[in-house]
Motif scaffolding. Structure first.
Motif, PDB file in Angstrom:
ATOM      1  N   VAL A  36      42.486  39.687  23.499  1.00 41.58           N
ATOM      2  CA  VAL A  36      41.326  38.835  23.243  1.00 41.58           C
ATOM      3  C   VAL A  36      40.020  39.577  23.484  1.00 41.58           C
ATOM      4  CG1 VAL A  36      42.577  36.711  23.748  1.00 41.58           C
ATOM      5  CG2 VAL A  36      41.435  37.938  25.606  1.00 41.58           C
ATOM      6  N   HIS A  37      40.071  40.781  23.989  1.00 46.68           N
ATOM      7  CA  HIS A  37      38.865  41.578  24.213  1.00 46.68           C
ATOM      8  C   HIS A  37      39.252  43.056  24.229  1.00 46.68           C
ATOM      9  CE1 HIS A  37      40.246  42.250  28.332  1.00 46.68           C
ATOM     10  NE2 HIS A  37      40.400  40.955  28.466  1.00 46.68           N
ATOM     11  N   PRO A  38      38.266  43.937  24.104  1.00 44.26           N
ATOM     12  CA  PRO A  38      38.597  45.377  24.097  1.00 44.26           C
ATOM     13  C   PRO A  38      39.276  45.800  25.388  1.00 44.26           C
ATOM     14  CG  PRO A  38      36.346  45.003  23.351  1.00 44.26           C
ATOM     15  CD  PRO A  38      36.836  43.695  23.903  1.00 44.26           C
ATOM     16  N   PHE A  39      40.133  46.803  25.284  1.00 43.04           N
ATOM     17  CA  PHE A  39      40.775  47.333  26.479  1.00 43.04           C
ATOM     18  C   PHE A  39      40.659  48.846  26.451  1.00 43.04           C
ATOM     19  CE2 PHE A  39      44.746  47.813  23.959  1.00 43.04           C
ATOM     20  CZ  PHE A  39      44.558  46.801  23.033  1.00 43.04           C
ATOM     21  N   PRO A  40      40.537  49.465  27.630  1.00 42.64           N
ATOM     22  CA  PRO A  40      40.209  50.894  27.701  1.00 42.64           C
ATOM     23  C   PRO A  40      41.390  51.806  27.446  1.00 42.64           C
ATOM     24  CG  PRO A  40      40.398  49.978  29.904  1.00 42.64           C
ATOM     25  CD  PRO A  40      40.561  48.829  28.951  1.00 42.64           C
ATOM     26  N   ALA A  41      41.093  52.928  26.812  1.00 41.90           N
ATOM     27  CA  ALA A  41      42.095  53.965  26.559  1.00 41.90           C
ATOM     28  C   ALA A  41      41.505  55.307  26.941  1.00 41.90           C
ATOM     29  CB  ALA A  41      42.507  53.970  25.091  1.00 41.90           C
ATOM     30  N   TYR A 143      45.890  47.205  29.006  1.00 41.06           N
ATOM     31  CA  TYR A 143      45.390  45.894  28.596  1.00 41.06           C
ATOM     32  C   TYR A 143      45.633  44.898  29.717  1.00 41.06           C
ATOM     33  CZ  TYR A 143      45.018  41.293  26.571  1.00 41.06           C
ATOM     34  OH  TYR A 143      44.666  39.995  26.355  1.00 41.06           O
ATOM     35  N   ASN A 144      44.611  44.095  30.002  1.00 40.33           N
ATOM     36  CA  ASN A 144      44.729  43.073  31.028  1.00 40.33           C
ATOM     37  C   ASN A 144      43.863  41.895  30.620  1.00 40.33           C
ATOM     38  OD1 ASN A 144      44.825  41.518  33.392  1.00 40.33           O
ATOM     39  ND2 ASN A 144      45.022  43.336  34.681  1.00 40.33           N
ATOM     40  N   ALA A 145      44.465  40.734  30.511  1.00 37.45           N
ATOM     41  CA  ALA A 145      43.717  39.541  30.141  1.00 37.45           C
ATOM     42  C   ALA A 145      42.708  39.150  31.215  1.00 37.45           C
ATOM     43  CB  ALA A 145      44.670  38.378  29.882  1.00 37.45           C
ATOM     44  N   ASP A 146      42.893  39.628  32.439  1.00 41.42           N
ATOM     45  CA  ASP A 146      41.943  39.402  33.521  1.00 41.42           C
ATOM     46  C   ASP A 146      40.617  40.065  33.144  1.00 41.42           C
ATOM     47  OD1 ASP A 146      40.434  39.376  35.835  1.00 41.42           O
ATOM     48  OD2 ASP A 146      42.141  39.740  37.149  1.00 41.42           O
ATOM     49  N   PRO A 147      39.504  39.316  33.166  1.00 42.82           N
ATOM     50  CA  PRO A 147      38.231  39.879  32.725  1.00 42.82           C
ATOM     51  C   PRO A 147      37.576  40.837  33.712  1.00 42.82           C
ATOM     52  CG  PRO A 147      37.907  37.636  33.491  1.00 42.82           C
ATOM     53  CD  PRO A 147      39.397  37.888  33.521  1.00 42.82           C
ATOM     54  N   VAL A 148      38.225  41.145  34.846  1.00 43.13           N
ATOM     55  CA  VAL A 148      37.628  42.053  35.826  1.00 43.13           C
ATOM     56  C   VAL A 148      37.723  43.474  35.286  1.00 43.13           C
ATOM     57  CG1 VAL A 148      37.652  42.873  38.197  1.00 43.13           C
ATOM     58  CG2 VAL A 148      38.248  40.492  37.702  1.00 43.13           C
ATOM     59  N   LEU A 149      36.685  43.917  34.611  1.00 39.50           N
ATOM     60  CA  LEU A 149      36.703  45.197  33.918  1.00 39.50           C
ATOM     61  C   LEU A 149      36.725  46.369  34.888  1.00 39.50           C
ATOM     62  CD1 LEU A 149      36.568  46.741  31.254  1.00 39.50           C
ATOM     63  CD2 LEU A 149      34.082  46.484  31.305  1.00 39.50           C
ATOM     64  N   ALA A 150      36.066  46.238  36.019  1.00 43.96           N
ATOM     65  CA  ALA A 150      35.987  47.349  36.972  1.00 43.96           C
ATOM     66  C   ALA A 150      37.369  47.806  37.410  1.00 43.96           C
ATOM     67  CB  ALA A 150      35.156  46.943  38.183  1.00 43.96           C
ATOM     68  N   GLN A 152      40.181  47.528  35.716  1.00 41.00           N
ATOM     69  CA  GLN A 152      40.841  48.201  34.600  1.00 41.00           C
ATOM     70  C   GLN A 152      40.342  49.641  34.457  1.00 41.00           C
ATOM     71  OE1 GLN A 152      41.188  45.860  30.913  1.00 41.00           O
ATOM     72  NE2 GLN A 152      40.299  44.159  32.035  1.00 41.00           N
ATOM     73  N   LEU A 153      39.030  49.816  34.560  1.00 47.42           N
ATOM     74  CA  LEU A 153      38.467  51.157  34.427  1.00 47.42           C
ATOM     75  C   LEU A 153      38.924  52.067  35.557  1.00 47.42           C
ATOM     76  CD1 LEU A 153      34.819  50.328  33.270  1.00 47.42           C
ATOM     77  CD2 LEU A 153      36.745  51.107  31.873  1.00 47.42           C
ATOM     78  N   GLU A 154      39.092  51.515  36.736  1.00 44.29           N
ATOM     79  CA  GLU A 154      39.560  52.331  37.854  1.00 44.29           C
ATOM     80  C   GLU A 154      40.975  52.839  37.611  1.00 44.29           C
ATOM     81  OE1 GLU A 154      39.535  54.554  41.075  1.00 44.29           O
ATOM     82  OE2 GLU A 154      37.798  53.468  40.275  1.00 44.29           O
ATOM     83  N   ARG A 155      41.817  51.997  37.039  1.00 48.69           N
ATOM     84  CA  ARG A 155      43.184  52.423  36.740  1.00 48.69           C
ATOM     85  C   ARG A 155      43.198  53.504  35.664  1.00 48.69           C
ATOM     86  NH1 ARG A 155      48.099  49.566  35.359  1.00 48.69           N
ATOM     87  NH2 ARG A 155      48.784  51.682  35.839  1.00 48.69           N
ATOM     88  N   VAL A 156      42.353  53.361  34.654  1.00 49.36           N
ATOM     89  CA  VAL A 156      42.308  54.365  33.588  1.00 49.36           C
ATOM     90  C   VAL A 156      41.778  55.689  34.138  1.00 49.36           C
ATOM     91  CG1 VAL A 156      41.217  54.966  31.392  1.00 49.36           C
ATOM     92  CG2 VAL A 156      42.115  52.663  31.745  1.00 49.36           C
TER      93      VAL A 156
END
Length: 280
Positions: A36-41, A143-150, A152-156
């Protein structure tokens, strides 16, 4: 099962050995997700190729000592997402345990250019995917439906900075689709794909000193920084001698639903200057 006997004899004639057994194919776990929203690669280019020689069972393949380590790193990273772990070799998805995934991936690199590992927890709305390529290119996507972007970016970042000493370039993009390998970048920067040789089809040495474009998170060498116009507005952290993590001050603004604004991107390109590849 006559074909299996013929196949076994073919392997034997090529002086291959091992155990032949049936496996259960499974559907790609990503097929159950509806992003439902962009996810980091994270796109990573290592200094050296991981496997050399022609692909195929009869090829004289020489495997770098770090190939298994990178397969293991990718499998462990993907496994943290939860759900069943799967490896993919030439379109066949197999469900595997994490302690065996790396060796399945390494075997896959003997016969194909890429090895894939993925997992998904549809109920929790989480998924991860990683590609390890023979030529030393990797893609790690979350990809994570959770909107906490920080988070996700930390994992990437974990994969982007897994071994900076042997990484010639790394950068993070936001995308709304699954990205399998670096070839997907040709549609994002088509002008660069026209260069000879096409820059995204191999781990080109040019990535030791230049980048396709400015991104919000990048792993760069000193040679990159020497070509920059002005990085005073960027956060620059030296991870090891000659390798740097370079991030925008408002990094989440680069990876939100709409990505960076035109003015933000224009300023970033001005800051990076001659570091960016010129397709002219």
């Amino acid at each position: 099962m006559r074909w299996l006997t013929v196949f076994a004899r073919e392997l034997e004639s090529r002086e291959s050995s091992g155990v032949i057994r049936p496996v259960v194919g499974v559907r790609s776990p990503w097929s159950s997700l509806r992003p439902v929203h962009p996810f980091p690669a994270a796109f990573i280019a290592l200094d050296e190729e991981l496997v050399s020689g022609g692909a195929g069972l009869a090829a004289d393949v020489v495997v770098s000592g770090s190939a298994l380590d990178w397969c293991r790193q990718a499998a462990n990273w993907v496994n943290e997402t939860g759900g069943d772990l799967n490896v993919d070799s030439r379109g066949l998805n197999q469900r595997v345990a994490v302690d065996g995934a790396a060796r399945y991936m390494l075997r896959g690199l003997h016969v194909d250019a890429n090895a894939y590992v993925s997992s998904a927890d549809a109920d929790a709305g989480r998924a991860a995917h990683a590609t390890v390529s023979r030529n030393g290119q990797l893609v790690c996507q979350l990809y994570n439906a959770d909107p906490v972007l920080a988070a996700q970016l930390e994992r990437v970042r974990e994969m982007l900075t897994a071994d900076p000493a042997v990484t010639r370039l790394g950068f993070v993009l936001g995308t709304q689709r699954r990205v399998l390998d670096w070839l997907a970048l040709e549609s994002r920067w088509p002008a660069l794909g026209s260069l000879t040789p096409p820059l995204f089809r191999r781990n080109d040495p040019i990535w030791s000193s230049q980048v396709p474009d400015a991104c919000g998170i990048q792993l760069l060498t000193q040679r990159h920084l020497d070509r920059a116009a002005d990085l005073s507005a960027w956060q620059v952290e030296e991870l090891c001698p000659g390798r740097y993590l370079v991030e925008a001050a408002d990094v989440e603004g680069w990876y939100g639903p709409h990505g960076p604004s035109e003015s933000t991107l224009a300023q970033a390109r001005s800051d990076f200057g001659a570091m960016i590849v010129d397709p002219a």
